[in-house]
Design a protein around this motif. Sequence first.
Motif: not given
Lengths: 305, 139
Positions: A206, A208, A239-245, A247, A271-272, A275
């Motif tokens: 992760t 964070d 594990a998870a890529v979103d806008s925070a990651v 960034n 997919e990531v 998105s």
Amino acid sequence: MREVISSSLSDSEGKPEFDQDLVDAMRWFDLSDHDRALTSELGDIADDVGERIIEAFYTHLLADETASRHFRDDAHIAQVKKGQMRYFRELINADLDSSYIADRRRIGSIHERTGVTPTLYIGAYAFYLNKLANVVLDRMEDDPAKAFSMVLSLFKIAHFDMALALETYADTREEAIKARERELSELPTPVLQLRPGLLLIPVVGTLDSYRARALTIQLLEGIQEHRARAVVLDITGVAAVDSAVANHLIQTMAAARLMGAQPVLTGLSAEVAQSLVKVGVTAEALSTAGDLQRGIELAEHLLGE
Amino acid sequence: MQVPAPLDAMVQAIRRDADVISARQMGRALAEDLGFSRPDQALVATAISELARNIVVYADHGEIELTTLQQGDRQGIRIIARDHGPGIADLERALCDGFSTGNSLGLGLPGTRRIMDEFDIRSPPGEGVTIIAVKWQLR
């Protein structure tokens, strides 16, 4: 109300004081001074039969293989019995204040640590209550209504006790999980030198903000140490890529660039990627390559080889 | 006390980063079960991630609730993100790309709105933020 029971753990070290949380908790259990007064009247009976109930309980307990495993020897059993006598006496007539809560929580955490499961704990409690209630109803034959309300009040306090213990179990576990998470996030990320001037950093787990900061520091130190001019950051294992990651990655890569190394990001799944684009993360800030091999090729190209 | 979620809803309390991952995985699994395409599974997961992350960053704690919706012969996933944090003073700006009161890209809310089919956000003063977002299965 939930906060009560959980927050009193942190207070337990400090001064026990009367607080609103406790009042709320007692209201939730419908516990009043009246209940306390009623159960206090049980004191004599409880003292009288307490020992016998506990003896019966140990016979019951030691017959159970799982439960009996908790005891080392007779001295240990004697010691725990003494503690239990005190515990049940306090159940009957101790003041329900912050120090009572702190003490119950302390016992809960000892149970959790020593592996006394909630089933074992509540089962033991039920055994005691059941035996005591029978004795009380027996001895107060002439006033069954009063006996019944005394027992009900006792049950309320017992449930309050069990809630405290279970909250402590959950808190203790949660602390353990948090500690593990901290340990994991402190796991060093390897900085691998593929060839002079080219680093590979596989990022796993992760990302964070704490970890991203650590990653940035490691990356920058690696660049300095190896005099790197290109860095491949592979996030296949994130594990998870979103806008925070994203960034965090953008900032880490910008820092690398400032240190004079060309960063290449690899390991984004289709997919990531899709998105992220829909969320609005633009590719300009990131130089990316389809997979690790292409990333390394791109980095080599950037090195001018 | 909070209004209980409907029985078929899945709820994940959000208090820290690990909960964001759990909520995200829960959403991806649900989308997969319902037969969403892989890209759409990723969109649902990303939306949950963005909303849950906002809870951790801005509200300290809250929850993500997922419900399956049925409309005619198609199914959808409704995400409700709820917190009791300080709320959002200027919803219009919060929905603009690049606006952030934290140190972020400012894409979380507008991005989520873009990737979902329906999006509704409420932040009455003193009541935290409730976001309802729906993704329908493509037919």
